[in-house]
Design a protein around this motif. Sequence first.
Motif, PDB file in Angstrom:
ATOM      1  N   MET A 121       6.347  56.378 -50.010  1.00  0.00           N
ATOM      2  CA  MET A 121       6.383  55.086 -50.691  1.00  0.00           C
ATOM      3  C   MET A 121       6.943  55.251 -52.101  1.00  0.00           C
ATOM      4  SD  MET A 121       5.203  52.625 -48.751  1.00  0.00           S
ATOM      5  CE  MET A 121       4.659  51.382 -49.911  1.00  0.00           C
ATOM      6  N   PHE A 122       7.771  54.297 -52.489  1.00  0.00           N
ATOM      7  CA  PHE A 122       8.225  54.256 -53.879  1.00  0.00           C
ATOM      8  C   PHE A 122       7.094  53.757 -54.773  1.00  0.00           C
ATOM      9  CE2 PHE A 122      12.248  53.706 -51.549  1.00  0.00           C
ATOM     10  CZ  PHE A 122      13.019  54.673 -52.162  1.00  0.00           C
ATOM     11  N   THR A 123       7.121  54.192 -56.022  1.00  0.00           N
ATOM     12  CA  THR A 123       6.302  53.551 -57.038  1.00  0.00           C
ATOM     13  C   THR A 123       7.232  52.803 -57.981  1.00  0.00           C
ATOM     14  OG1 THR A 123       6.346  55.510 -58.485  1.00  0.00           O
ATOM     15  CG2 THR A 123       4.519  55.320 -56.914  1.00  0.00           C
ATOM     16  N   HIS A 166      13.855  59.651 -62.084  1.00  0.00           N
ATOM     17  CA  HIS A 166      13.552  58.251 -61.801  1.00  0.00           C
ATOM     18  C   HIS A 166      14.783  57.394 -62.058  1.00  0.00           C
ATOM     19  CE1 HIS A 166      12.210  58.335 -66.146  1.00  0.00           C
ATOM     20  NE2 HIS A 166      12.685  57.120 -66.160  1.00  0.00           N
ATOM     21  N   ILE A 217      18.455  51.479 -52.801  1.00  0.00           N
ATOM     22  CA  ILE A 217      17.146  51.900 -52.311  1.00  0.00           C
ATOM     23  C   ILE A 217      17.261  52.520 -50.925  1.00  0.00           C
ATOM     24  CG2 ILE A 217      14.878  51.030 -51.590  1.00  0.00           C
ATOM     25  CD1 ILE A 217      15.136  49.004 -53.954  1.00  0.00           C
ATOM     26  N   ARG A 225      16.249  56.411 -49.816  1.00  0.00           N
ATOM     27  CA  ARG A 225      15.465  56.771 -48.630  1.00  0.00           C
ATOM     28  C   ARG A 225      16.224  57.772 -47.771  1.00  0.00           C
ATOM     29  NH1 ARG A 225      13.543  51.064 -48.413  1.00  0.00           N
ATOM     30  NH2 ARG A 225      11.321  51.136 -48.904  1.00  0.00           N
ATOM     31  N   ASP A 262      15.925  61.062 -49.011  1.00  0.00           N
ATOM     32  CA  ASP A 262      14.513  61.472 -49.084  1.00  0.00           C
ATOM     33  C   ASP A 262      14.069  61.612 -50.541  1.00  0.00           C
ATOM     34  OD1 ASP A 262      12.063  62.037 -47.942  1.00  0.00           O
ATOM     35  OD2 ASP A 262      12.415  64.194 -47.851  1.00  0.00           O
ATOM     36  N   GLU A 308      11.993  59.476 -52.921  1.00  0.00           N
ATOM     37  CA  GLU A 308      11.124  58.349 -53.241  1.00  0.00           C
ATOM     38  C   GLU A 308      10.684  58.456 -54.702  1.00  0.00           C
ATOM     39  OE1 GLU A 308       8.133  58.062 -50.222  1.00  0.00           O
ATOM     40  OE2 GLU A 308       9.517  57.101 -48.842  1.00  0.00           O
ATOM     41  N   CYS A 327      11.466  47.488 -52.120  1.00  0.00           N
ATOM     42  CA  CYS A 327      11.111  48.871 -51.879  1.00  0.00           C
ATOM     43  C   CYS A 327       9.833  49.023 -51.051  1.00  0.00           C
ATOM     44  CB  CYS A 327      11.011  49.669 -53.162  1.00  0.00           C
ATOM     45  SG  CYS A 327       9.807  49.088 -54.342  1.00  0.00           S
TER      46      CYS A 327
END
Length: 251
Positions: free
Chosen positions: A1-3, A185, A213, A217, A220, A222, A249
């Motif tokens: 999962m993205f933050t 980031h 986005i 993914r 890989d 995230e 996301c």
Amino acid sequence: MFTTGLVSVTFRALTPHQVVDLCASFKLMNIEWGGDIHVPPGDVARAREVAALTRDAGLKTLCYGSYYRCGGEEQNFEAILESAIELDAKSIRVWAGGGESEEIFPRVSEDLERISSLANAQSREVVLEFHGGTLTHHGVDARKLLDAGQGAFQSLWQPLRRTVGNEHIEENLNELRLVAPFLRHVHVYEWHETPSGRESLSLQGSKQWPRYIEELRTLDLEVPLMLEFVPGDDPDVLTREAAALHEMCGV
């Protein structure tokens, strides 16, 4: 999962307390604190205060966004590092010089090696702003600088080629792929080649960010996605912009 998170310079006119309240309200769990207004370098008391505000709200200081120009003169990286430590920021953003000329590469690279050594000794990491007017103005040049560092410093990313419709999206994707092995980031904004410039992620639906986005993914990666700049620099639009980012996301 993205933050997700917020780059504090998005709202320079707000206090750190107001920035924290906005992030907590809209589930933007990471903050990149700017070193120009919110946490000035060397102001240890302010850094401690902002660190406590962030921590008490259940948020994370992702990065200290300094304006240190590698290879420049009369800059005090030690003060920046001290503030990053008190702020509890693991990453320190710096800029790759003050121009795009190959002539400055040795000076920038040498300074990056020096400040990265200082940061690493304090369990911190230097990350390069991906930005025009520096040696990271293009993915190829950014990758050359990053490769020369051999992992001593890392990179941020943002789409430098402003879009109209689908124009320039592939160029931006290629640059993302080039810096991907070093990526920490991403700065998220919807800037177009239009008179208004800063547009909304949500009102008409972003064409570029779902592509970026998806590519993250595929790679890989995230990594945290950090909102930076909103239409009119208006805090009132953050509710819809944060919601749009979360939807894209899957948060």
